[in-house]
Write a protein that holds these residues in place. Structure first.
Motif: not given
Length: 243
Positions: A193-205, A13-19
């Motif tokens: 901006l700025p933007l905040d990005m977060q990744v959750i890689e599958r099965d890394t938990l 899953l990937m997430f990006l949001s502004d501020t």
């Protein structure tokens, strides 16, 4: 206004949001709209918010308190056994906050409304992502609807629809999201901006790579300028119209 996007990929899953938040053209502020919780090896969660700032901050504060204060630990996002139950808990918390703020209770046109994107993975289960509405109900991302947008969605949607591929690499998904945000930022001053990005890689938990993208970020500037130039070249390459 706000712009947040959550992508469901085969790799995670990937997430990006502004501020940017604003209450008029002369009252613009910066507030984080992306929040994370993690129990490494057991679960990782991301929540993004759009709507009334007081509502979203109250929701996040309540969720945070219920993960820490012994007297308020149940229910807790860090203990509920499935993403579905976590989404229901977040939806009930949102409804509770809106109901307590509105003068005559919750209503569909309430000025206290907020919409949320929740995503994550719990051990032994698939990554899942939900869009949660002010009424507390929610829908889940699927193969037919693999991404969610909240806030100012229309300017950044075309590139997502055309270029999204569930099997794309995390790096390509990041590039796609940045193009979507750049198109929105150029078209609407209420997203910034700025933007905040977060990744959750599958099965890394666990929470994966994260990054705050500032206005002077070299890669962002390269993508912003390169995308504009690429669009001009693509336009020029199309055959001329004739009457």
């Amino acid at each position: 206004m706000t712009y947040c996007v959550g992508l469901k990929l085969s790799r995670g899953l990937m997430f990006l949001s502004d501020t940017r938040t604003n209450a008029g053209v002369d009252n613009i502020s910066r507030f984080r709209k992306q929040f994370t919780w993690s129990v490494p090896g057991e679960r990782a969660l991301v929540l993004m918010t759009a709507g009334n700032l007081a509502t979203t901050q109250s929701v996040v504060s309540l969720l945070e308190e219920r993960t820490k204060a012994p007297s308020d630990r149940r229910p807790s996002m860090l203990e509920l056994p499935t993403m579905f139950q976590i989404a229901r808990h977040v939806g009930e918390t949102l409804k509770e906050v809106i109901h307590s703020s509105a003068v005559s209770g919750q209503s569909a046109d309430s000025s206290f409304n907020s919409t949320l994107i929740l995503g994550g993975q719990v051990k032994g289960m698939e990554p899942r992502m939900f869009m949660i509405y002010p009424e507390g109900n929610f829908i889940e991302a699927s193969d037919d609807t693999p991404f969610f947008q909240i806030g100012e969605t229309k300017y950044g949607r075309p590139i997502l629809v055309r270029a999204y591929d569930p099997n794309m690499a995390i790096e390509d998904a990041a590039k796609l999201l940045i193009v979507s945000f750049d198109s929105t930022i150029k078209a609407n001053l209420s997203v910034g901006l700025p933007l905040d990005m977060q990744v959750i890689e599958r099965d890394t938990l666990r929470l994966g790579p994260s990054k705050r993208i500032e206005a002077d970020d070299p890669y962002y500037q390269t993508i912003s300028n390169g995308w504009g130039n690429a669009l001009k070249r693509a336009f020029d390459s199309l055959p001329p119209f004739t009457f």
